[in-house]
Design an enzyme around this catalytic site. Structure first.
Site, PDB file in Angstrom:
ATOM      1  N   ASN A  14      14.536  75.209  31.200  1.00 14.96           N
ATOM      2  CA  ASN A  14      15.012  75.657  29.872  1.00 14.96           C
ATOM      3  C   ASN A  14      14.989  77.177  29.781  1.00 14.96           C
ATOM      4  O   ASN A  14      15.899  77.783  29.216  1.00 14.96           O
ATOM      5  CB  ASN A  14      14.169  75.031  28.758  1.00 14.96           C
ATOM      6  CG  ASN A  14      14.620  73.623  28.440  1.00 14.96           C
ATOM      7  OD1 ASN A  14      15.672  73.421  27.833  1.00 14.96           O
ATOM      8  ND2 ASN A  14      13.852  72.639  28.872  1.00 14.96           N
ATOM      9  N   ARG A  66     -12.053  77.154  24.190  1.00 19.24           N
ATOM     10  CA  ARG A  66     -10.704  77.052  23.630  1.00 19.24           C
ATOM     11  C   ARG A  66     -10.399  78.210  22.673  1.00 19.24           C
ATOM     12  O   ARG A  66      -9.303  78.745  22.640  1.00 19.24           O
ATOM     13  CB  ARG A  66     -10.603  75.708  22.890  1.00 19.24           C
ATOM     14  CG  ARG A  66      -9.226  75.117  22.841  1.00 19.24           C
ATOM     15  CD  ARG A  66      -8.781  74.671  24.225  1.00 19.24           C
ATOM     16  NE  ARG A  66      -7.346  74.388  24.225  1.00 19.24           N
ATOM     17  CZ  ARG A  66      -6.615  74.277  25.319  1.00 19.24           C
ATOM     18  NH1 ARG A  66      -7.148  74.430  26.509  1.00 19.24           N
ATOM     19  NH2 ARG A  66      -5.328  74.005  25.245  1.00 19.24           N
ATOM     20  N   ASN A 108      10.616  75.072  19.164  1.00 21.62           N
ATOM     21  CA  ASN A 108      10.220  74.199  20.269  1.00 21.62           C
ATOM     22  C   ASN A 108      11.390  73.287  20.623  1.00 21.62           C
ATOM     23  O   ASN A 108      12.169  72.917  19.751  1.00 21.62           O
ATOM     24  CB  ASN A 108       9.025  73.344  19.815  1.00 21.62           C
ATOM     25  CG  ASN A 108       8.537  72.391  20.893  1.00 21.62           C
ATOM     26  OD1 ASN A 108       8.344  72.782  22.048  1.00 21.62           O
ATOM     27  ND2 ASN A 108       8.336  71.135  20.533  1.00 21.62           N
ATOM     28  N   HIS A 110      12.114  69.539  22.044  1.00 22.17           N
ATOM     29  CA  HIS A 110      11.452  68.250  22.294  1.00 22.17           C
ATOM     30  C   HIS A 110      12.494  67.277  22.854  1.00 22.17           C
ATOM     31  O   HIS A 110      13.594  67.159  22.294  1.00 22.17           O
ATOM     32  CB  HIS A 110      10.847  67.699  20.993  1.00 22.17           C
ATOM     33  CG  HIS A 110      10.106  66.426  21.225  1.00 22.17           C
ATOM     34  ND1 HIS A 110       8.837  66.392  21.769  1.00 22.17           N
ATOM     35  CD2 HIS A 110      10.485  65.139  21.043  1.00 22.17           C
ATOM     36  CE1 HIS A 110       8.460  65.133  21.898  1.00 22.17           C
ATOM     37  NE2 HIS A 110       9.434  64.354  21.468  1.00 22.17           N
ATOM     38  N   ASP A 147       5.554  73.953  12.928  1.00 19.47           N
ATOM     39  CA  ASP A 147       4.609  74.104  11.819  1.00 19.47           C
ATOM     40  C   ASP A 147       3.257  73.552  12.256  1.00 19.47           C
ATOM     41  O   ASP A 147       3.041  73.329  13.446  1.00 19.47           O
ATOM     42  CB  ASP A 147       5.161  73.463  10.531  1.00 19.47           C
ATOM     43  CG  ASP A 147       5.270  71.950  10.637  1.00 19.47           C
ATOM     44  OD1 ASP A 147       4.816  71.379  11.657  1.00 19.47           O
ATOM     45  OD2 ASP A 147       5.801  71.329   9.701  1.00 19.47           O
ATOM     46  N   GLU A 148       2.368  73.286  11.311  1.00 18.07           N
ATOM     47  CA  GLU A 148       1.004  72.881  11.661  1.00 18.07           C
ATOM     48  C   GLU A 148       0.942  71.510  12.341  1.00 18.07           C
ATOM     49  O   GLU A 148      -0.014  71.194  13.028  1.00 18.07           O
ATOM     50  CB  GLU A 148       0.087  72.834  10.417  1.00 18.07           C
ATOM     51  CG  GLU A 148      -0.095  74.153   9.705  1.00 18.07           C
ATOM     52  CD  GLU A 148       1.133  74.573   8.896  1.00 18.07           C
ATOM     53  OE1 GLU A 148       2.035  73.731   8.665  1.00 18.07           O
ATOM     54  OE2 GLU A 148       1.194  75.757   8.517  1.00 18.07           O
ATOM     55  N   GLY A 149       1.938  70.688  12.125  1.00 18.58           N
ATOM     56  CA  GLY A 149       1.909  69.340  12.693  1.00 18.58           C
ATOM     57  C   GLY A 149       2.441  69.317  14.124  1.00 18.58           C
ATOM     58  O   GLY A 149       2.829  70.337  14.677  1.00 18.58           O
TER      59      GLY A 149
HETATM   60  C1  GRF Z   1      11.542  69.679  28.853  1.00 20.76           C
HETATM   61  O1  GRF Z   1      11.944  68.349  28.963  1.00 20.76           O
HETATM   62  C2  GRF Z   1      11.140  69.975  27.441  1.00 20.76           C
HETATM   63  O2  GRF Z   1      11.900  69.311  26.496  1.00 20.76           O
HETATM   64  C3  GRF Z   1       9.744  69.466  27.437  1.00 20.76           C
HETATM   65  O3  GRF Z   1       9.218  69.861  28.684  1.00 20.76           O
HETATM   66  C4  GRF Z   1      10.267  69.959  29.626  1.00 20.76           C
HETATM   67  C5  GRF Z   1      10.234  71.332  30.227  1.00 20.76           C
HETATM   68  O4  GRF Z   1      11.071  71.490  31.317  1.00 20.76           O
HETATM   69  N1  GRF Z   1       9.042  69.903  26.261  1.00 20.76           N
HETATM   70  P1  GRF Z   1      11.338  72.908  31.955  1.00 20.76           P
HETATM   71  O5  GRF Z   1       9.993  73.540  32.298  1.00 20.76           O
HETATM   72  O6  GRF Z   1      12.099  73.751  30.965  1.00 20.76           O
HETATM   73  O7  GRF Z   1      12.136  72.658  33.205  1.00 20.76           O
END
Ligand code: GRF
Length: 208
Positions: A14, A66, A108, A110, A147-149
């Site tokens: 990504n 942490r 993010n 997902h 967000d927080e969740g």
């Molecule tokens: C992707 O599938 C993303 O949606 C998920 O983790 C993966 C990351 O892949 N949260 P990369 O490191 O970008 O190749």
């Protein structure tokens, strides 16, 4: 220029899609000012280096607890003075203090159509295992503000991807990346850079 920090943990495809889109000019007015990984061996750090972008590793293993790790992470992000923080496969829970400092400035990606197969425990390949177990016929990806969740923030964009009869979690993961994630994430960053997005009452609105 939208000063952007990308946080990664793994392969960084990504991140690569973002870097390629900037190089091609499909994403404009965006500067990647740093790539932060919690994992020293993440190939994403190599991708940053190849693109001439500063790569930094903040590993929890180097901190007493942490809390100290979270403080170091926030300090590192703050030092880069980002307008936007992009979580691109970042397998670390974002410290609450960071969420407070960067309201509607952290996004993010997902790998499912939220609100399906998201929340605590749904990360990486587990998302796709869940989708196949349930027998859904479409899955996809979602870009959202953080967000927080867990995966609960305002949704910016989504793209559906067909699930095939013979899919394995790995083949579905690959197709969702290729057909959805690598397009959605750069596009969302470009939309933010050009002020096309705002958040009203917890929902994303596109300004024309
Ligand atoms: C992707 O599938 C993303 O949606 C998920 O983790 C993966 C990351 O892949 N949260 P990369 O490191 O970008 O190749």
């Amino acid at each position: 220029m939208l000063r952007t920090v990308v946080c990664v943990s793994g392969g960084g495809t990504n991140l690569q899609a973002i870097l390629d889109a900037i190089a091609k000019g499909t994403v404009t007015d965006v500067k990647i000012v740093g790539v932060i990984s919690n994992n020293p061996n993440a190939y994403a750090l190599e991708r940053a280096k190849l693109a001439g972008v500063p790569g930094l590793c903040i590993s929890p293993k180097d901190y007493e607890n942490r809390e100290a790790f979270h403080e170091a992470l926030l300090r590192t992000v703050d030092d880069l003075k980002p307008d936007l923080v992009v979580l691109a496969g970042f397998l670390v829970t974002i410290p609450p203090a960071m969420i407070k400092s960067y309201v509607n400035r952290i996004i993010n990606i997902h790998p499912s159509l939220i609100p399906s197969f998201c929340g605590v425990g749904y990360y990486g390949i587990k998302v796709h295992e869940g989708a196949l177990q349930r027998g859904v016929k479409v899955s996809g990806a979602t870009v959202h503000f953080v967000d927080e969740g867990t995966d609960t923030g305002p949704i910016i964009s989504q793209k559906a991807v067909e699930v095939k009869e013979d899919d394995t979690p790995a083949s579905l993961q690959k197709r969702i990346m290729e057909e959805a994630e690598w397009q959605l994430l750069p596009k969302a960053i470009d939309d933010i850079a050009h002020g096309r997005i705002s958040v009203t009452d917890g929902r994303v609105v596109f300004n024309n």
